[in-house]
Scaffold this active site. Structure first.
Site, short mmCIF file in Angstrom:
data_model
loop_
_atom_site.label_atom_id
_atom_site.label_comp_id
_atom_site.label_asym_id
_atom_site.label_seq_id
_atom_site.Cartn_x
_atom_site.Cartn_y
_atom_site.Cartn_z
N GLU A 123 2.13 -1.55 -21.87
CA GLU A 123 2.39 -0.18 -22.33
C GLU A 123 1.39 0.25 -23.40
O GLU A 123 0.95 1.41 -23.44
CB GLU A 123 3.82 -0.07 -22.85
CG GLU A 123 4.86 -0.12 -21.73
CD GLU A 123 6.28 -0.14 -22.22
OE1 GLU A 123 6.50 -0.14 -23.46
OE2 GLU A 123 7.20 -0.17 -21.37
N THR A 153 0.87 -1.17 0.00
CA THR A 153 0.00 0.00 0.00
C THR A 153 0.91 1.22 0.00
O THR A 153 1.96 1.22 0.64
CB THR A 153 -0.92 0.02 1.23
OG1 THR A 153 -0.12 0.01 2.43
CG2 THR A 153 -1.85 -1.19 1.24
N HIS A 154 0.52 2.25 -0.74
CA HIS A 154 1.37 3.44 -0.90
C HIS A 154 2.72 3.08 -1.54
O HIS A 154 3.72 3.78 -1.33
CB HIS A 154 1.62 4.16 0.44
CG HIS A 154 0.39 4.57 1.16
ND1 HIS A 154 -0.16 5.83 1.05
CD2 HIS A 154 -0.43 3.87 2.01
CE1 HIS A 154 -1.25 5.91 1.80
NE2 HIS A 154 -1.44 4.73 2.39
#
Length: 442
Positions: free
Chosen positions: A306, A162-163
């Site tokens: 991408e 997370t983060h």
């Protein structure tokens, strides 16, 4: 060899007046104009408004347009008069010339119609058909691929994040199950918008009043098109709403934007988990499709993620233009329909292709690098969270800080700080940590 020119003077004027982009109206819109014109001719004949011979010649010519046999006869730039009048006249002229002697583009081919109801109807039907036939099956295919990987990776434990920072363990299967659910919900969102897209303004003619059209005309045309194509158009909830706004197309574009957001999250995660092979995360092995560098030997890049990320960005940009176009209807008519058509159908097309590529050329071939995932799960300091019920948050925090500072494992530091091994064995079971409720109910 190109066929002879079939369009007339109004088309030529539009070609001269709008030399903007060199990009034509989407072919699918032209094809639906053909379907509408053909069904309209047969309906008008049934209603006794058009001679059967003329009607059948018009319908036969319109069928050819609908099948794409005359796409080169539609040369007008997509950035044209905002109602699509020029393209409607283009269709009328081409079909009249194909139908032969005695057929007038306005009096016969356009009978019971106006550009103001026909052109947006063609756009709605093109968007409806492309969504149903291409985008939704592609989303179902990708959801199935992600779901299969969720099953395959069900027991591959890894560090949660997370983060972008270490968090408590999860399984790779749980992550892919989340991705599969995102795409299932994406399909639900698109489906939820389609009933409104299916409501077409046909029969409203110039302003929604239905001037110069038979009251049974629109229903007859809708029925014939549904029988011929399987695409079910519906009457508008209100003819003036249907003529004056393109809210349903804006709504569909908004759902496509959400799909693009979901794809961005998934493609970024896959690319990050595949980063490396030595200095990145290295948790996934992506299929090697081509050389990744013209100078660095052996480099493998996440080329399909991408592509998906670029497509998602374009869809979000298209949505901004569609939103502005939808805002700019005045009184009885939205006059940004070609812009909306161009961007909406572009979004549907490139999303359909990108979603299919992501499933077939990336997700299906993904492999978990199990030892790396296991090592990351074992080494994340966040596993100390499972010690909270046993030793408290503050003591667990001390263990984490010392573990990070000394570059030792949580287990080593915890033992040094007096936590017994039985407690550690129970609390630091990585798979049980990833499935805590299974442990509680076992």
């Amino acid at each position: 060899m190109s066929e002879k020119q079939l369009w007339g003077g109004e088309t030529s004027k539009a070609v001269e007046n709008f030399p903007v982009s060199g990009e034509r109206v989407p072919a699918s819109v032209v094809h639906w104009l053909g379907r509408i014109k053909g069904a309209a001719a047969r309906t008008n004949a049934e209603l006794g408004l058009l001679e059967s011979d003329i009607a059948e010649r018009i319908a036969s010519a319109a069928d050819e347009v609908a099948e794409g046999a005359h796409d080169e006869q539609f040369p007008i730039d997509v950035f044209q008069t905002g109602s699509g009048t020029s393209s409607n006249m283009n269709a009328n002229e081409v079909i009249a010339n194909l139908a032969g002697e005695g057929v007038h583009p306005n009096d016969h081919v356009n009978m019971g119609q106006s550009s103001n109801d026909v052109f947006p109807s063609a756009v709605h039907l093109a968007a409806l058909a492309e969504s149903q036939d291409k985008l939704l099956p592609a989303l179902e295919r990708l959801s199935a691929s992600l779901g299969a990987k969720a099953d395959e990776f069900a027991d591959v434990v890894k560090a949660g994040r997370t983060h972008l920072m270490d968090a408590v363990p999860v399984t790779l299967g749980q992550e892919f199950g989340g991705y599969a659910a995102q795409i299932r919900l994406a399909g639900d969102r698109v489906r939820s918008a389609l009933p409104r897209v299916a409501q077409i303004p046909l029969g409203g003619t110039a302003t929604g009043t239905g001037l110069n059209t038979h009251p049974d005309f629109a229903a007859g045309v809708r029925t014939r098109m549904a029988e011929a194509t399987g695409v079910q158009a519906e009457p508008p909830a209100d003819p003036f709403e249907a003529q004056g706004s393109r809210d349903a197309l804006v709504e569909l574009s908004g759902e496509l934007k959400v799909v693009a957001v979901s794809l961005t999250k998934i493609a970024q995660d896959i690319a990050l988990m595949g980063s490396g092979p030595r200095t990145g995360l290295g948790e996934l092995a992506l299929p090697e499709l081509q050389k990744g560098s013209s100078i660095m030997p052996g480099k493998v890049n996440p080329v399909i993620p991408e592509v998906v990320l670029q497509v998602a960005a374009q869809v979000i940009g298209n949505d901004a233009a569609i939103t502005i176009g939808g805002m700019q209807g005045q009184f009885e008519l939205n006059v940004r329909i070609p812009l909306i058509a161009r961007n909406l159908l572009h979004s549907i097309r490139i999303l359909s292709s990108a979603v299919t590529l992501l499933a077939e050329k990336c997700v299906d071939g993904l492999e978990a690098v199990e030892d790396v995932n296991e090592r990351h799960a074992e080494s994340t300091p966040a596993i100390a969270t499972a010690l909270n019920p046993h030793i408290g948050y503050d003591k667990a925090t001390e263990i984490v800080k010392e573990s990070v500072a000394s570059k030792r494992t949580i287990r080593e530091v915890a033992i040094e700080m007096g936590v017994d091994e039985a407690t550690l064995d129970e609390a630091l079971d990585l798979r049980a940590m990833a499935r805590p409720h299974e442990r509680q109910t076992a």
